[in-house]
Design an enzyme around this catalytic site. Structure first.
Site, PDB file in Angstrom:
ATOM      1  N   GLU A  38      15.108 -13.949 -40.632  1.00  0.00           N
ATOM      2  CA  GLU A  38      14.401 -14.356 -39.428  1.00  0.00           C
ATOM      3  C   GLU A  38      13.833 -15.728 -39.767  1.00  0.00           C
ATOM      4  OE1 GLU A  38      10.679 -13.594 -36.447  1.00  0.00           O
ATOM      5  OE2 GLU A  38      10.504 -13.357 -38.590  1.00  0.00           O
ATOM      6  N   HIS A  71      13.486  -8.129 -30.216  1.00  0.00           N
ATOM      7  CA  HIS A  71      12.295  -7.348 -29.888  1.00  0.00           C
ATOM      8  C   HIS A  71      11.046  -8.206 -29.697  1.00  0.00           C
ATOM      9  CE1 HIS A  71      12.254  -8.289 -34.086  1.00  0.00           C
ATOM     10  NE2 HIS A  71      10.973  -7.986 -34.143  1.00  0.00           N
ATOM     11  N   ASP A  72      11.169  -9.523 -29.812  1.00  0.00           N
ATOM     12  CA  ASP A  72       9.990 -10.388 -29.728  1.00  0.00           C
ATOM     13  C   ASP A  72       9.892 -11.193 -28.434  1.00  0.00           C
ATOM     14  OD1 ASP A  72       8.821  -9.735 -32.191  1.00  0.00           O
ATOM     15  OD2 ASP A  72      10.067 -11.192 -33.261  1.00  0.00           O
ATOM     16  N   ASN A  93      13.610  14.877 -31.297  1.00  0.00           N
ATOM     17  CA  ASN A  93      12.750  16.066 -31.446  1.00  0.00           C
ATOM     18  C   ASN A  93      11.730  16.227 -30.322  1.00  0.00           C
ATOM     19  OD1 ASN A  93      11.109  13.965 -32.087  1.00  0.00           O
ATOM     20  ND2 ASN A  93      10.437  14.753 -34.075  1.00  0.00           N
ATOM     21  N   ASP A 134      15.089  -3.607 -41.963  1.00  0.00           N
ATOM     22  CA  ASP A 134      14.155  -4.725 -41.888  1.00  0.00           C
ATOM     23  C   ASP A 134      13.310  -4.751 -43.152  1.00  0.00           C
ATOM     24  OD1 ASP A 134      12.534  -6.753 -40.522  1.00  0.00           O
ATOM     25  OD2 ASP A 134      13.218  -5.798 -38.673  1.00  0.00           O
ATOM     26  N   ASP A 170      15.269   9.938 -28.826  1.00  0.00           N
ATOM     27  CA  ASP A 170      14.276  10.860 -29.387  1.00  0.00           C
ATOM     28  C   ASP A 170      14.951  12.215 -29.621  1.00  0.00           C
ATOM     29  OD1 ASP A 170      12.168  12.573 -29.861  1.00  0.00           O
ATOM     30  OD2 ASP A 170      11.326  12.411 -27.827  1.00  0.00           O
ATOM     31  N   ASP A 213      13.844   8.231 -32.962  1.00  0.00           N
ATOM     32  CA  ASP A 213      13.810   8.512 -34.398  1.00  0.00           C
ATOM     33  C   ASP A 213      15.197   8.322 -35.008  1.00  0.00           C
ATOM     34  OD1 ASP A 213      15.160  10.903 -33.581  1.00  0.00           O
ATOM     35  OD2 ASP A 213      13.186  11.752 -33.077  1.00  0.00           O
ATOM     36  N   ASP A 251       9.301  14.371 -29.085  1.00  0.00           N
ATOM     37  CA  ASP A 251       7.893  13.949 -29.167  1.00  0.00           C
ATOM     38  C   ASP A 251       7.628  12.648 -28.407  1.00  0.00           C
ATOM     39  OD1 ASP A 251       9.124  12.120 -30.791  1.00  0.00           O
ATOM     40  OD2 ASP A 251       7.928  12.520 -32.579  1.00  0.00           O
ATOM     41  N   ASP A 258      12.072 -10.491 -42.551  1.00  0.00           N
ATOM     42  CA  ASP A 258      11.042 -10.988 -41.642  1.00  0.00           C
ATOM     43  C   ASP A 258      10.390 -12.264 -42.199  1.00  0.00           C
ATOM     44  OD1 ASP A 258       9.534 -10.156 -39.238  1.00  0.00           O
ATOM     45  OD2 ASP A 258       7.822 -10.050 -40.589  1.00  0.00           O
TER      46      ASP A 258
HETATM   47  C1  GLC Z   1       8.469 -11.299 -36.945  1.00  0.00           C
HETATM   48  C2  GLC Z   1       8.807 -10.041 -36.190  1.00  0.00           C
HETATM   49  C3  GLC Z   1       7.697  -9.740 -35.249  1.00  0.00           C
HETATM   50  C4  GLC Z   1       6.431  -9.532 -36.052  1.00  0.00           C
HETATM   51  C5  GLC Z   1       6.145 -10.725 -36.953  1.00  0.00           C
HETATM   52  C6  GLC Z   1       5.131 -10.413 -37.996  1.00  0.00           C
HETATM   53  O1  GLC Z   1       8.388 -12.399 -36.133  1.00  0.00           O
HETATM   54  O2  GLC Z   1      10.045 -10.184 -35.551  1.00  0.00           O
HETATM   55  O3  GLC Z   1       7.964  -8.629 -34.445  1.00  0.00           O
HETATM   56  O4  GLC Z   1       5.350  -9.339 -35.196  1.00  0.00           O
HETATM   57  O5  GLC Z   1       7.297 -11.118 -37.663  1.00  0.00           O
HETATM   58  O6  GLC Z   1       5.671  -9.543 -38.956  1.00  0.00           O
END
Ligand code: GLC
Length: 526
Positions: free
Chosen positions: A264, A324-325, A23, A98, A21, A29, A25, A199
């Site tokens: 993905e 991240h999932d 700034n 992304d 971060d 970023d 908040d 995605d």
């Molecule tokens: C992909 C992303 C996930 C998102 C989903 C819907 O699986 O990695 O984080 O929630 O798509 O866009």
């Protein structure tokens, strides 16, 4: 050997809200990322992937885009993006972003128009079916939960959402949608992005007749998503026509130099992953069978060998342990064993396999999922734990932010942080650094062929990487007991354990949860 940059590269995934971060908040970023490029450069990273940075109401944390050509104000602006790309490029680090083409936010102007009336010019940009509120058009299930259809009384019609109801699916049977997404691709490539992580790539086209999906016939414990859903997404996902859409994306991307598309990819059957990697489709595709494998040599072996078997010479593998999932792998592996030692073995596997490794921010210091109290939950489907702020130091908020309130709670930064590990030769960070350096200085680890090593114990993963000049054996003990492996004479280049002597005798004794990379004195014949 003439490999492309993305075949040699080590990628690093950054969740921008949680990296740094700049700034104060409480939200990471783009300038925060730029400020830490030194760190990434010294780790040996060649490319970064940024999770979504576009404006979004954040129902799905940026995977619900409301403007494809802007930057979310929490993260900065286009000038901050340009600074990041310029600084990264100066260091030889590429930047991929992304792209979320399957759906938009329900607040995207396209959808706002589309839902306004049945005759709106954007009506056909989404998938609408007129009907009565008591019966959805078919049995398709949202990936998140419940029916994939939402009834909209304004026009007495249902719209499709394969994720949240705030994420209506675009209609790729409409050429104007395809053209609009090509414009988005051009916008970011013109601005200097080196490509995209795309995605839900396999889901872009749906059955023209919207037929019901059949029940899932097989459940396969080796393919975790098969044991989850009860429905085979035959008509809603991984349709044959999706490859035409991908080819067109690739054509646009190839009109710029050296850009890449990373998918993905959740194929309906894992064997179909290679279909997405044909020469005129994606360059890379995430391998979720590998990512989700339990910590067990035979699971990883099955995922790797199936990939090696089905890919053929034209397709190049991608290896990832966390994103991240899903819960971070160190947290998953800790459930029934020594997560730290196991994560070290897994890291060696990641960098020694034939293919492109992707690291998820923080895994290089062994960051674990943060505990998220009920009142701090942000994600509607419970993925906050793996998205907690990067742990830089033992200062408040782990040095991530000077704010009193970070957007998500921090993990255990007192115990696990970059500053502490930088000076510790035995740290996870030091191991990652060494693995990356070894990979870069050892052609066999990048260009070499992959072959299973014959005669190793079943509960170890042992494989060879060979070029005409170099012969390497990678031996990974997935058990909590010592294991003997008969290998020809050679020299241990690296162990996941500190202080291991560096000469391999003809029998190699691996410590519990130890991995080693051995340079053989001579080629193994046969
Ligand atoms: C992909 C992303 C996930 C998102 C989903 C819907 O699986 O990695 O984080 O929630 O798509 O866009």
């Amino acid at each position: 050997m003439a490999l492309h940059w993305w075949q040699r590269a080590v990628f690093y995934q950054i969740y921008p809200r949680s990296f740094a971060d700049s700034n104060g908040d409480g939200i990471g970023d783009l300038d925060g990322v730029t400020a830490h490029l030194d760190y990434l450069e010294s780790l040996g990273i060649d490319a970064i992937w940024l999770n979504p940075i576009n404006p979004s109401p954040l129902d799905d944390w940026g995977y619900d885009v409301s403007d494809y050509c802007g930057i979310h104000p929490d993260l900065g602006d286009l000038a901050a993006f340009d600074r990041l790309v310029a600084d990264a490029h100066r260091r030889g680090i590429r930047v991929i972003v992304d792209l979320v083409p399957n759906h938009t936010s329900n607040q995207h102007p396209w959808f706002v128009e589309s839902r306004a009336s049945r005759s709106n010019p954007k009506r056909d940009w989404y998938i609408w079916v007129p009907g009565s509120p008591d019966r959805p058009p078919n049995n398709w299930q949202s990936t998140f939960s419940g029916s994939a259809w939402k009834y909209d009384p304004t026009t007495a019609s249902w719209y499709l959402h394969m994720f949240l109801e705030q994420q209506p699916d675009l209609n790729y049977r409409n050429p104007r949608v395809v053209e609009a997404m090509h414009d988005v691709i051009r916008f970011w490539l013109e601005r200097g992005a080196d490509g995209f992580r795309i995605d839900v790539i396999a889901g872009l086209i749906k059955d023209a007749e919207l037929r019901d999906n059949p029940a899932r016939a097989v459940t396969d414990p080796d393919i975790p998503w098969h044991s989850k859903g009860t429905q085979d997404p035959l008509h809603s996902h991984d349709r044959p026509e999706v490859h035409d859409v991908i080819r067109e994306f690739r054509r646009v991307s190839d009109s710029y130099e050296q850009r890449i598309l990373v998918g993905e990819t959740w194929p309906r059957e894992h064997e179909r992953l290679a279909d997405f990697l044909r020469p005129d489709e994606l360059q890379l595709a995430f391998n979720f069978r590998f990512l989700l494998a339990r910590y067990d040599a035979s699971r990883f072996r099955a995922a790797i060998e199936q990939t090696e078997r089905s890919f053929g010479p034209g397709a190049w593998p991608t290896w990832t342990l966390s994103n991240h999932d899903f819960p971070r792998h160190i947290s998953r592996y800790s459930r029934d064993g020594d997560g730290e030692a196991r994560a070290r073995v897994a890291a060696m596997m990641l960098f020694a396999l034939r293919g492109t490794p992707f690291i998820y921010y923080g895994e290089e210091i062994g960051m674990r999922d943060a505990a998220i109290p009920a009142d701090r939950k942000r994600d509607p489907v419970g993925r906050d734990g793996c998205r907690s702020p990067m742990q830089w130091t033992d200062a408040p908020n782990g040095g991530f932010s000077t704010s009193a309130n970070t957007w998500l709670p921090c993990g255990d930064f007192k115990a696990v942080n970059v500053a502490r590990q930088l000076n510790d030769p035995h740290s996870m960070l030091a191991l990652y650094g060494r693995l990356i350096q070894l990979r870069k200085s050892t052609p066999a680890l990048v260009e070499g062929s992959y072959r299973a090593f014959e005669g190793a114990p079943e509960d170890c993963l042992v494989f060879r990487r060979d070029t005409p000049q170099q012969h390497i054996v990678v031996a990974l003990n997935f058990t909590a007991e010592p294991r003997a492996i008969a290998i020809p004479a050679g020299k241990i280049l690296l162990s996941t354990l500190p202080d291991r002597s560096n000469v391999a005798k003809s029998s190699l004794m691996l410590e519990p949860n130890e991995g080693v990379i051995v340079m053989l004195d001579a080629k193994i014949t046969g």
